[in-house]
Scaffold this motif. Structure first.
Motif, PDB file in Angstrom:
ATOM      1  N   ILE A 192       0.919  -1.051   0.026  1.00  0.00           N
ATOM      2  CA  ILE A 192       0.115  -0.122  -0.045  1.00  0.00           C
ATOM      3  C   ILE A 192       0.624   1.244  -0.016  1.00  0.00           C
ATOM      4  O   ILE A 192       0.230   2.437  -0.192  1.00  0.00           O
ATOM      5  N   HIS A 193       2.019   1.211   0.043  1.00  0.00           N
ATOM      6  CA  HIS A 193       2.920   2.645   0.262  1.00  0.00           C
ATOM      7  C   HIS A 193       4.404   2.247  -0.466  1.00  0.00           C
ATOM      8  O   HIS A 193       5.144   1.515   0.293  1.00  0.00           O
ATOM      9  N   GLN A 217       9.839  -0.629   9.233  1.00  0.00           N
ATOM     10  CA  GLN A 217      11.099   0.226   9.992  1.00  0.00           C
ATOM     11  C   GLN A 217      11.518   1.111   8.637  1.00  0.00           C
ATOM     12  O   GLN A 217      12.169   2.291   8.674  1.00  0.00           O
ATOM     13  N   SER A 218      11.430   0.714   7.437  1.00  0.00           N
ATOM     14  CA  SER A 218      12.154   1.395   6.147  1.00  0.00           C
ATOM     15  C   SER A 218      11.180   2.595   5.576  1.00  0.00           C
ATOM     16  O   SER A 218      11.600   3.123   4.897  1.00  0.00           O
ATOM     17  N   GLY A 219       9.859   2.347   6.192  1.00  0.00           N
ATOM     18  CA  GLY A 219       8.824   3.327   5.406  1.00  0.00           C
ATOM     19  C   GLY A 219       8.058   2.700   4.098  1.00  0.00           C
ATOM     20  O   GLY A 219       7.192   3.497   3.848  1.00  0.00           O
ATOM     21  N   VAL A 220       8.518   1.470   3.710  1.00  0.00           N
ATOM     22  CA  VAL A 220       8.070   0.856   2.548  1.00  0.00           C
ATOM     23  C   VAL A 220       7.071  -0.264   3.288  1.00  0.00           C
ATOM     24  O   VAL A 220       7.159  -0.823   4.268  1.00  0.00           O
ATOM     25  N   ILE A 221       5.853  -0.392   2.604  1.00  0.00           N
ATOM     26  CA  ILE A 221       4.866  -1.373   2.813  1.00  0.00           C
ATOM     27  C   ILE A 221       4.464  -2.001   1.465  1.00  0.00           C
ATOM     28  O   ILE A 221       3.650  -1.516   0.879  1.00  0.00           O
ATOM     29  N   THR A 241      12.276  -4.506   0.331  1.00  0.00           N
ATOM     30  CA  THR A 241      10.973  -5.261   0.608  1.00  0.00           C
ATOM     31  C   THR A 241      10.614  -5.227   2.025  1.00  0.00           C
ATOM     32  O   THR A 241      11.300  -5.593   2.934  1.00  0.00           O
ATOM     33  N   GLU A 242       9.253  -4.700   2.230  1.00  0.00           N
ATOM     34  CA  GLU A 242       8.951  -4.941   3.808  1.00  0.00           C
ATOM     35  C   GLU A 242       7.582  -4.888   3.793  1.00  0.00           C
ATOM     36  O   GLU A 242       6.993  -4.078   3.440  1.00  0.00           O
ATOM     37  N   ASP A 288       6.499  -4.400  -1.868  1.00  0.00           N
ATOM     38  CA  ASP A 288       7.973  -4.783  -2.651  1.00  0.00           C
ATOM     39  C   ASP A 288       8.171  -4.079  -3.846  1.00  0.00           C
ATOM     40  O   ASP A 288       7.614  -4.141  -4.826  1.00  0.00           O
ATOM     41  N   PRO A 289       8.798  -3.045  -3.779  1.00  0.00           N
ATOM     42  CA  PRO A 289       9.422  -2.285  -4.802  1.00  0.00           C
ATOM     43  C   PRO A 289      10.603  -2.709  -5.596  1.00  0.00           C
ATOM     44  O   PRO A 289      10.608  -2.212  -6.841  1.00  0.00           O
TER      45      PRO A 289
END
Length: 269
Positions: A172-173, A226-230, A197-198, A232-233
């Motif tokens: 979602i982000h 923790q990374s700000g990613v929600i 990826t997180e 898998d970029p």
């Protein structure tokens, strides 16, 4: 240039006050207010993501729109309600009350100029509810004012066809879709070597509750990542981004056409 991705002939601030005063069929002219955010998007994306997506998608749509359909873009509102991200440096957020006041006053200005169709085109997932509240309040205050609180990604598009089931559910982000689109829009600002990826851990299982959906729970990004990613970029590509951008623009062309033809439903006596 100040108009960025928006075609100059469709950029509302380039008009004079006389252009606006003399504009024909003003009650059906479509005025579009793009809205984004300045907020963290992981280690690999700039904080301008949501605002860039609003302007780029709208600009491509307006360049495709039939010249006989009058539609104009207002300057993008770069700041939004982003306090779910404020634990990450660089995020700039308005309060709900400030954003509501800003959008109400923009809407009232557009109405006072004689326009009767206003689109709030929002690309930040943290504020659709605010736009819906403002839209309802503006319409209640001005009964002949048609307001459309729309989310950029909800027009018909092919993004879902390009994502994995897990990414569709949890990305979602700053995940695959946003990163792919940014590789098409602003490739020089994307740092794919820093992409991680997180996905959220310890989400409710065997439960009707979810992060987003019909029965959501409140969360801050730091609760989930923790990374700000929600998402898998790491699977993002420019090719996917080009396809998503094109399909979103096409979806917005159809949406603007429908708004141009729209008449507010009324009961008959």
């Amino acid at each position: 240039m100040l108009h960025s991705f928006i075609p100059p002939a469709r950029f509302f601030p380039y008009l004079t006050w006389q252009d606006i005063a003399k504009m024909p069929n003003k009650q059906n002219v479509v005025i579009i207010q793009p809205i984004g955010a300045i907020e963290q998007h992981g280690l690999h994306l700039p904080i301008i993501v949501d605002s860039a997506i609003s302007v780029a998608v709208l600009g491509k749509a307006l360049s495709k729109l039939d010249v006989d359909i009058p539609a104009y873009a207002l300057p993008n509102i770069y700041y939004g309600k982003s306090n779910e991200h404020w634990h990450f440096p660089g995020t700039i957020t308005l309060t709900s009350q400030t954003l509501i006041s800003l959008l109400m006053e923009v809407g009232e200005s557009i109405y006072r100029a004689g326009f009767r169709k206003l689109v709030f085109m929002n690309s930040h997932g943290g504020q659709p509810q605010i736009l819906e509240l403002v839209a309802r309040d503006l319409h209640i205050k001005y009964n002949d004012f048609c307001i459309f609180p729309l989310f950029t990604w909800r027009v018909p598009n092919i993004a879902k066809e390009l994502l994995t089931p897990k990414e569709l559910e949890l990305g979602i982000h700053a995940g695959d879709a946003e990163t792919s689109l940014m590789l098409a829009i602003l490739p020089e600002q994307v740092k794919m070597t820093d992409a991680v990826t997180e996905y959220p851990q310890n989400l409710p299982t065997d439960s009707v509750l979810s992060m987003e959906g019909k029965l959501p729970f409140a969360w801050a990004t730091k609760d989930l990542s923790q990374s700000g990613v929600i998402g898998d970029p790491t699977t993002a590509t420019k090719e996917k981004g080009d396809r998503i951008w094109e399909s979103l623009a096409n979806g917005w062309v159809q949406t603007i056409k429908d708004i141009y033809k729209f008449q507010q439903p009324k009961t008959t006596n």
